[in-house]
Design a protein around this motif. Sequence first.
Motif, PDB file in Angstrom:
ATOM      1  N   ARG A  55      27.837  36.808  49.258  1.00  0.00           N
ATOM      2  CA  ARG A  55      28.990  37.266  48.421  1.00  0.00           C
ATOM      3  C   ARG A  55      29.488  35.628  47.588  1.00  0.00           C
ATOM      4  N   PRO A  56      29.948  35.656  46.675  1.00  0.00           N
ATOM      5  CA  PRO A  56      30.538  34.569  46.008  1.00  0.00           C
ATOM      6  C   PRO A  56      31.620  33.903  46.912  1.00  0.00           C
ATOM      7  N   ASP A  57      31.598  32.710  46.919  1.00  0.00           N
ATOM      8  CA  ASP A  57      32.771  31.995  47.660  1.00  0.00           C
ATOM      9  C   ASP A  57      34.206  31.710  46.615  1.00  0.00           C
ATOM     10  N   CYS A  58      33.797  32.119  45.532  1.00  0.00           N
ATOM     11  CA  CYS A  58      35.054  32.031  44.499  1.00  0.00           C
ATOM     12  C   CYS A  58      34.941  32.986  43.431  1.00  0.00           C
ATOM     13  N   VAL A  59      36.013  33.771  43.366  1.00  0.00           N
ATOM     14  CA  VAL A  59      35.863  34.689  42.050  1.00  0.00           C
ATOM     15  C   VAL A  59      37.070  34.261  41.103  1.00  0.00           C
ATOM     16  N   LEU A  60      36.510  33.798  40.007  1.00  0.00           N
ATOM     17  CA  LEU A  60      37.475  33.344  38.919  1.00  0.00           C
ATOM     18  C   LEU A  60      37.979  34.169  37.722  1.00  0.00           C
ATOM     19  N   LEU A  61      39.000  34.191  37.739  1.00  0.00           N
ATOM     20  CA  LEU A  61      39.575  34.898  36.397  1.00  0.00           C
ATOM     21  C   LEU A  61      40.688  33.963  35.496  1.00  0.00           C
ATOM     22  N   ASN A  62      40.205  33.265  34.591  1.00  0.00           N
ATOM     23  CA  ASN A  62      40.852  32.416  33.975  1.00  0.00           C
ATOM     24  C   ASN A  62      41.054  32.637  32.560  1.00  0.00           C
ATOM     25  N   SER A  63      42.320  32.606  31.971  1.00  0.00           N
ATOM     26  CA  SER A  63      42.683  32.969  30.538  1.00  0.00           C
ATOM     27  C   SER A  63      42.260  34.353  30.289  1.00  0.00           C
ATOM     28  N   VAL A  64      42.337  35.381  31.088  1.00  0.00           N
ATOM     29  CA  VAL A  64      41.827  36.548  31.111  1.00  0.00           C
ATOM     30  C   VAL A  64      42.837  37.663  31.484  1.00  0.00           C
ATOM     31  N   THR A  65      43.851  37.479  32.134  1.00  0.00           N
ATOM     32  CA  THR A  65      44.796  38.383  32.485  1.00  0.00           C
ATOM     33  C   THR A  65      45.715  38.832  31.231  1.00  0.00           C
ATOM     34  N   GLN A  66      45.691  37.924  30.206  1.00  0.00           N
ATOM     35  CA  GLN A  66      46.730  38.377  29.174  1.00  0.00           C
ATOM     36  C   GLN A  66      46.052  39.444  28.353  1.00  0.00           C
ATOM     37  N   CYS A  67      44.877  39.881  28.691  1.00  0.00           N
ATOM     38  CA  CYS A  67      44.010  40.777  27.860  1.00  0.00           C
ATOM     39  C   CYS A  67      43.950  42.125  28.673  1.00  0.00           C
ATOM     40  N   PHE A  68      44.933  42.085  29.906  1.00  0.00           N
ATOM     41  CA  PHE A  68      44.683  43.265  30.820  1.00  0.00           C
ATOM     42  C   PHE A  68      45.574  44.158  30.127  1.00  0.00           C
ATOM     43  N   PRO A  69      45.425  45.499  30.458  1.00  0.00           N
ATOM     44  CA  PRO A  69      46.388  46.387  29.709  1.00  0.00           C
ATOM     45  C   PRO A  69      47.844  46.802  30.718  1.00  0.00           C
ATOM     46  N   ASP A  70      47.627  47.022  32.042  1.00  0.00           N
ATOM     47  CA  ASP A  70      48.719  47.212  32.681  1.00  0.00           C
ATOM     48  C   ASP A  70      48.576  47.037  34.269  1.00  0.00           C
ATOM     49  N   LEU A  71      49.587  47.340  34.578  1.00  0.00           N
ATOM     50  CA  LEU A  71      49.701  46.960  36.288  1.00  0.00           C
ATOM     51  C   LEU A  71      48.405  47.653  37.234  1.00  0.00           C
ATOM     52  N   GLY A  72      48.150  48.909  36.648  1.00  0.00           N
ATOM     53  CA  GLY A  72      47.178  49.410  37.648  1.00  0.00           C
ATOM     54  C   GLY A  72      45.805  48.736  37.174  1.00  0.00           C
ATOM     55  N   TYR A  73      45.833  48.288  36.066  1.00  0.00           N
ATOM     56  CA  TYR A  73      44.432  47.470  35.865  1.00  0.00           C
ATOM     57  C   TYR A  73      44.339  46.255  36.583  1.00  0.00           C
ATOM     58  N   LEU A  74      45.564  45.606  36.473  1.00  0.00           N
ATOM     59  CA  LEU A  74      45.756  44.405  37.242  1.00  0.00           C
ATOM     60  C   LEU A  74      45.260  44.460  38.689  1.00  0.00           C
ATOM     61  N   ARG A  75      46.034  45.377  39.132  1.00  0.00           N
ATOM     62  CA  ARG A  75      45.928  45.853  40.741  1.00  0.00           C
ATOM     63  C   ARG A  75      44.420  46.052  40.835  1.00  0.00           C
ATOM     64  N   ALA A  76      43.719  47.071  40.167  1.00  0.00           N
ATOM     65  CA  ALA A  76      42.244  47.177  40.541  1.00  0.00           C
ATOM     66  C   ALA A  76      41.433  46.202  40.595  1.00  0.00           C
ATOM     67  N   VAL A  77      41.450  45.214  39.566  1.00  0.00           N
ATOM     68  CA  VAL A  77      40.748  43.940  39.241  1.00  0.00           C
ATOM     69  C   VAL A  77      41.029  43.223  40.514  1.00  0.00           C
ATOM     70  N   LEU A  78      42.356  42.736  40.902  1.00  0.00           N
ATOM     71  CA  LEU A  78      42.488  41.693  41.965  1.00  0.00           C
ATOM     72  C   LEU A  78      42.100  42.218  43.245  1.00  0.00           C
ATOM     73  N   LEU A  79      42.362  43.462  43.568  1.00  0.00           N
ATOM     74  CA  LEU A  79      41.762  44.116  44.766  1.00  0.00           C
ATOM     75  C   LEU A  79      40.309  43.965  44.919  1.00  0.00           C
ATOM     76  N   ASP A  80      39.614  44.381  43.934  1.00  0.00           N
ATOM     77  CA  ASP A  80      38.067  44.161  43.952  1.00  0.00           C
ATOM     78  C   ASP A  80      37.744  42.716  44.213  1.00  0.00           C
ATOM     79  N   ALA A  81      38.378  41.593  43.607  1.00  0.00           N
ATOM     80  CA  ALA A  81      38.213  40.495  43.623  1.00  0.00           C
ATOM     81  C   ALA A  81      38.412  39.881  44.951  1.00  0.00           C
ATOM     82  N   ILE A  82      39.438  40.277  45.888  1.00  0.00           N
ATOM     83  CA  ILE A  82      39.679  39.825  47.010  1.00  0.00           C
ATOM     84  C   ILE A  82      38.441  40.482  47.876  1.00  0.00           C
TER      85      ILE A  82
END
Length: 458
Positions: free
Chosen positions: A187-214
Amino acid sequence: MTDETTFDPLLGALLGALLTHPWVDGARRGPDGIVVTPAPETLAVRPVPGALLREFLEHWSDVYDWVYESAEGRHSAGLDLSGWRASDTGLPLPTAHMTDWLRRTTDLVLSCHPVRVLELGCGSGLLLHALRDHLTAYVGTDVSAAAVERLSAVRTPGTAVVLAAAHEARSEQVTHALTQTMGRGVRPDCVLLNSVTQCFPDLGYLRAVLLDAIDLVAPGGTVIVGDVRHAGLLTHYCRWVERAKEPSAAPEEVERRAVRRAALEEEMLIDPRLIARIATEAGRRVSLAVHARTMAQDTELTRYRYDLVLHVDPAESPSATWPLSPHAPDRGLLGTQGLQTGIRNALLDDAADAITPHALAESLANRADGIGPGAVLLDPADPARLAVALPASAGRVAAESVAALADGADPRSLIHEPLPVFVARRLPEVLHDHLRSALPSARLPQISLETEVTAGVR
């Protein structure tokens, strides 16, 4: 349709035609035309993005293809600042400021000691170039084919860049790239999302991406959500932009324009307490720290953004709770071990005892007490307050503790979602085209969305 269509055949025909469109779940007469409800599946993230959400994502893909193809801010392969413009002036952000931004972002990532990084939304490759000599493996993803093609042309061992959106971290192409660079089952020991969340559409998308990353990151690793626009500062930001655009405008006019700008904001803004709340859903132990941006120059990147570091299954037990009663700020205590909170941020507060994040960071850097590297943090409950952690690990708290600071709050008060604004504009366009085809002789009605949808409640 209601019985009112019995008395208005044209209305009945319009409503009937709209209900045949696959993107419409409901349609009714409104005070100024027809009010429609989008079909829920058009806004869904899983199992695959719905039609309207997909169009939103494709919009950003097209934007960044154009930005990276134009390469207007490309200084070198490792410093492509294309697209980085100031909201208050419309001009490119100063190169020296962006270099400072990049250095401090790189330092934050490296302070977590990663060796295998998955970056979701690598853009022009700023962090790829800054980090790769410190890593054994790096995989980057981006929605811009132009960016992926340019970065893939540079063949570097242990590095791969693939065309994929943030929600596709578990896709076949990303999984293959991770296996090829890190090894099967590693597994990666760091999942990085930098300067990208501002392009996300909504809460459902944010939740899906963050839970996948964790879920993806190795035990003891980090998920870094960087350069996040703060939802609690949206109104302050809009006033700042409008005042900068016309310094002589009356306060009430600035306020009117700021309210309108906030309502039409096309990017996502997030309160860190919401990210903490999502982290508690992951089924893993997560501690976190909310870092202030400490660049020297006063711009929107310093004022209105923050970095959040999530430590997943950490070896060290974090502090149980974020201090609810701030310690009295004392400049003379900045070298004292522990966590000092309640410090006024001079970028957002005119109080005499306020201090900028940069000045705090400089104070920490000039210490010679041997405590170890410190951190300038943002108060999770008050973005106008700062904190100092000595050493930096003293600022890590359990995700549950930060999430509890928003107990009782509607999740959507902690986020600005751009998807409703996009849907309110795009869906009527599509439906007008549909009506022209279905009822070519009919006069097109005004079409609006149900209030609940435009408010982001689904």
